[in-house]
Design an enzyme around this catalytic site. Structure first.
Site, short mmCIF file in Angstrom:
data_model
loop_
_atom_site.label_atom_id
_atom_site.label_comp_id
_atom_site.label_asym_id
_atom_site.label_seq_id
_atom_site.Cartn_x
_atom_site.Cartn_y
_atom_site.Cartn_z
N TYR A 106 5.66 -8.45 -42.51
CA TYR A 106 5.03 -7.26 -42.07
C TYR A 106 4.03 -6.60 -43.01
O TYR A 106 2.92 -5.84 -42.85
CB TYR A 106 5.82 -6.10 -41.33
CG TYR A 106 6.36 -6.81 -40.10
CD1 TYR A 106 5.49 -6.62 -39.05
CD2 TYR A 106 7.58 -7.48 -39.77
CE1 TYR A 106 5.66 -7.08 -37.53
CE2 TYR A 106 7.66 -8.05 -38.65
CZ TYR A 106 7.05 -7.79 -37.33
OH TYR A 106 7.06 -8.45 -36.35
N HIS A 166 4.51 -2.16 -28.14
CA HIS A 166 5.20 -2.95 -29.01
C HIS A 166 5.17 -2.61 -30.69
O HIS A 166 5.44 -3.02 -31.50
CB HIS A 166 4.76 -4.39 -29.39
CG HIS A 166 5.16 -5.35 -28.05
ND1 HIS A 166 4.47 -6.30 -27.81
CD2 HIS A 166 6.12 -5.01 -26.92
CE1 HIS A 166 4.72 -7.08 -26.53
NE2 HIS A 166 5.80 -6.25 -26.15
N CYS A 200 15.76 6.47 -45.34
CA CYS A 200 15.10 7.35 -44.27
C CYS A 200 15.03 8.76 -44.94
O CYS A 200 15.76 9.37 -45.37
CB CYS A 200 16.03 7.56 -43.30
SG CYS A 200 15.71 8.74 -41.91
N GLY A 255 -7.07 -10.92 -23.28
CA GLY A 255 -6.64 -11.45 -24.82
C GLY A 255 -5.02 -11.63 -24.78
O GLY A 255 -4.68 -11.44 -26.05
N ASN A 312 -9.86 -13.48 -20.65
CA ASN A 312 -9.21 -14.15 -21.94
C ASN A 312 -10.17 -15.40 -22.16
O ASN A 312 -11.11 -15.79 -21.79
CB ASN A 312 -7.87 -14.87 -21.21
CG ASN A 312 -7.01 -14.67 -22.33
OD1 ASN A 312 -7.00 -14.08 -23.63
ND2 ASN A 312 -5.91 -15.55 -22.17
C1 BJW Z 1 -8.68 -14.50 -26.98
C2 BJW Z 1 -9.39 -14.83 -28.01
C3 BJW Z 1 -10.53 -14.23 -27.88
C4 BJW Z 1 -7.67 -15.84 -28.37
N1 BJW Z 1 -11.04 -13.58 -27.04
N2 BJW Z 1 -8.99 -13.87 -26.08
C5 BJW Z 1 12.70 -14.49 -19.30
C6 BJW Z 1 12.32 -13.80 -18.43
C7 BJW Z 1 11.69 -12.66 -18.57
C8 BJW Z 1 12.00 -12.05 -20.01
C9 BJW Z 1 12.55 -12.86 -20.82
C10 BJW Z 1 13.28 -13.85 -20.53
N3 BJW Z 1 13.76 -14.26 -21.66
C11 BJW Z 1 13.70 -13.36 -22.65
C12 BJW Z 1 13.17 -12.40 -22.15
C13 BJW Z 1 12.66 -11.10 -22.74
C14 BJW Z 1 11.67 -11.26 -23.91
C15 BJW Z 1 10.45 -12.37 -23.57
O1 BJW Z 1 9.75 -12.02 -22.95
N4 BJW Z 1 10.74 -13.64 -23.95
C16 BJW Z 1 9.66 -14.69 -23.65
C17 BJW Z 1 9.35 -15.42 -24.71
C18 BJW Z 1 10.33 -15.50 -22.39
N5 BJW Z 1 11.13 -10.04 -23.97
C19 BJW Z 1 11.66 -9.18 -24.83
O2 BJW Z 1 12.42 -9.22 -25.43
C20 BJW Z 1 10.96 -7.77 -24.72
N6 BJW Z 1 12.00 -6.61 -24.36
C21 BJW Z 1 12.51 -6.82 -23.29
O3 BJW Z 1 12.17 -7.68 -22.40
O4 BJW Z 1 13.37 -5.55 -23.10
C22 BJW Z 1 14.12 -5.79 -21.82
C23 BJW Z 1 13.33 -5.11 -20.63
C24 BJW Z 1 13.95 -5.37 -19.30
C25 BJW Z 1 13.09 -5.00 -18.31
C26 BJW Z 1 11.89 -4.01 -18.53
C27 BJW Z 1 11.83 -3.54 -19.77
C28 BJW Z 1 12.34 -4.10 -21.06
C29 BJW Z 1 10.48 -7.29 -26.00
C30 BJW Z 1 9.20 -8.35 -26.50
C31 BJW Z 1 8.82 -7.87 -27.88
C32 BJW Z 1 7.54 -8.79 -28.23
N7 BJW Z 1 7.40 -8.60 -29.76
C33 BJW Z 1 6.25 -9.19 -30.39
C34 BJW Z 1 6.30 -8.79 -31.85
C35 BJW Z 1 5.78 -7.25 -32.20
C36 BJW Z 1 5.47 -7.02 -33.46
C37 BJW Z 1 4.63 -7.82 -34.18
O5 BJW Z 1 3.40 -7.79 -33.94
O6 BJW Z 1 5.01 -8.52 -34.87
O7 BJW Z 1 5.07 -8.68 -29.83
S1 BJW Z 1 6.34 -11.03 -30.02
C38 BJW Z 1 4.30 -11.17 -30.06
O8 BJW Z 1 4.03 -11.63 -28.66
C39 BJW Z 1 4.05 -9.58 -30.24
C40 BJW Z 1 2.89 -9.63 -29.01
O9 BJW Z 1 2.80 -8.30 -28.59
C41 BJW Z 1 3.38 -10.50 -27.93
C42 BJW Z 1 2.33 -10.77 -26.94
O10 BJW Z 1 1.44 -11.87 -27.58
P1 BJW Z 1 0.04 -11.90 -26.98
O11 BJW Z 1 -0.57 -10.46 -27.48
O12 BJW Z 1 -0.12 -12.17 -25.78
O13 BJW Z 1 -0.60 -13.14 -28.02
P2 BJW Z 1 -0.59 -14.65 -28.06
O14 BJW Z 1 -0.77 -15.08 -29.42
O15 BJW Z 1 0.49 -15.13 -27.15
O16 BJW Z 1 -1.69 -14.84 -27.06
C43 BJW Z 1 -3.22 -14.41 -27.43
C44 BJW Z 1 -4.21 -14.80 -26.26
O17 BJW Z 1 -5.27 -14.37 -26.65
C45 BJW Z 1 -4.19 -16.20 -25.95
O18 BJW Z 1 -4.14 -16.15 -24.51
C46 BJW Z 1 -5.70 -16.64 -26.24
O19 BJW Z 1 -6.33 -17.70 -25.39
C47 BJW Z 1 -6.44 -15.47 -26.28
N8 BJW Z 1 -7.44 -15.35 -27.34
N9 BJW Z 1 -8.85 -15.68 -29.04
C48 BJW Z 1 -10.18 -13.38 -25.75
N10 BJW Z 1 -11.50 -14.12 -29.21
#
Ligand code: BJW
Length: 232
Positions: A53, A106, A133, A172, A198
């Site tokens: 980080y 996030h 803290c 995105g 996207n």
């Molecule tokens: C472009 C481009 C350009 C490129 N122009 N586009 C089964 C079912 C449902 C849920 C779960 C499950 N098993 C586990 C879970 C829960 C889990 C989860 O989702 N897991 C999956 C992997 C299955 N989720 C959690 O644990 C979350 N909490 C939770 O669910 O709590 C319980 C709850 C229940 C009910 C309601 C509410 C809550 C927490 C998730 C935390 C994610 N944390 C991270 C790290 C954050 C800190 C950091 O930045 O380091 O968040 S992981 C990472 O992924 C980060 C991002 O925000 C997140 C999403 O990524 P994102 O933004 O989509 O990026 P990419 O790289 O995946 O995609 C980029 C896209 O851009 C691509 O499509 C490219 O094509 C595109 N692109 N260039 C336009 N120029």
């Protein structure tokens, strides 16, 4: 059409030089998710997580908003209804581009969080293990970001906005991380028109009524101009 809800992901900041997670060469090809983005990983090796980080904080501080961030801020300023910007990104590029009231579901790289008492403060450029803290003095400082298994921030607010949305756009984001990946279904259920912008189809592309593909710096300004042109 009055209420717009926009969800952004790493792709909106890619052209500002910040790496995405799941694209080729992305952050998850260089780091194991379990090591750097889970509370268990932090408990095992806090120094590794802080290095990850700290490096991203330095990189994000140098980044500048691109045409997509600027266009979304312009939409917020000129749209007659409400434009709610929800981002999964931990950078501050929406704000740097002029956006207001951004919901960082996030967390933010700029923040530090006490794992003992929940106090939040401005993160120093370099965080290190045992950071104490300023409120309770526990050596429990961590980045104020949401890891897997943790509850994303401000979910009640986000779900209320989705329930009132007339238009929902996801920009995105790969649609692989929940609950954000499910917002399209929530918005559609509320009767909103849904659009994906996207580089390539996301994992949940079939849930959207409309899809536009290309780099965010091109397709987002085009989309915003269309919306504003349609409204005047
Ligand atoms: C472009 C481009 C350009 C490129 N122009 N586009 C089964 C079912 C449902 C849920 C779960 C499950 N098993 C586990 C879970 C829960 C889990 C989860 O989702 N897991 C999956 C992997 C299955 N989720 C959690 O644990 C979350 N909490 C939770 O669910 O709590 C319980 C709850 C229940 C009910 C309601 C509410 C809550 C927490 C998730 C935390 C994610 N944390 C991270 C790290 C954050 C800190 C950091 O930045 O380091 O968040 S992981 C990472 O992924 C980060 C991002 O925000 C997140 C999403 O990524 P994102 O933004 O989509 O990026 P990419 O790289 O995946 O995609 C980029 C896209 O851009 C691509 O499509 C490219 O094509 C595109 N692109 N260039 C336009 N120029």
């Amino acid at each position: 059409m009055k209420n717009i809800v926009i969800l952004t992901g790493a792709g909106v900041s890619a052209e500002s030089g910040l790496g995405t997670f799941r694209d080729a060469g992305g952050l998850w090809s260089q780091h194991r998710i379990e090591d750097v983005a889970t509370p268990e990983g932090f408990a095992r090796d806090p120094a590794l997580v802080h290095r990850f980080y700290n490096a991203r904080r330095v990189q994000a501080a140098k980044a500048r908003p691109n045409a997509a961030h600027l266009a979304l801020a312009r939409l917020q300023t000129h749209w007659r209804g409400r434009v709610t910007l929800v981002t999964q990104n931990v950078d501050a590029l929406h704000e740097a581009g002029g956006a207001r009231r951004v919901i960082h579901m996030h967390g933010e790289l700029a923040g530090a969080l006490c794992a003992a008492c929940g106090h939040r403060w401005q993160a120093p450029d370099e965080m290190s293990p045992g950071q104490s803290c300023p409120r309770c003095a526990a050596p429990k400082g961590r980045p104020d970001v949401v890891w897997f298994g943790e509850m994303p921030y401000r979910m009640d607010e986000v779900l209320t906005h989705l329930a009132e949305a007339d238009l929902f756009a996801a920009i995105g984001t790969s649609g692989t991380v929940y609950p954000a990946a499910g917002f399209v279904e929530d918005a559609a259920h509320a009767g909103a028109h849904t659009v994906e912008l996207n580089l390539e189809p996301s994992s949940v592309v079939s849930s959207f009524a409309e899809r536009r593909f290309g780099p965010a710096s091109r397709i987002v300004p085009e989309w915003v101009e269309e919306l504003l042109g349609r409204a005047t």
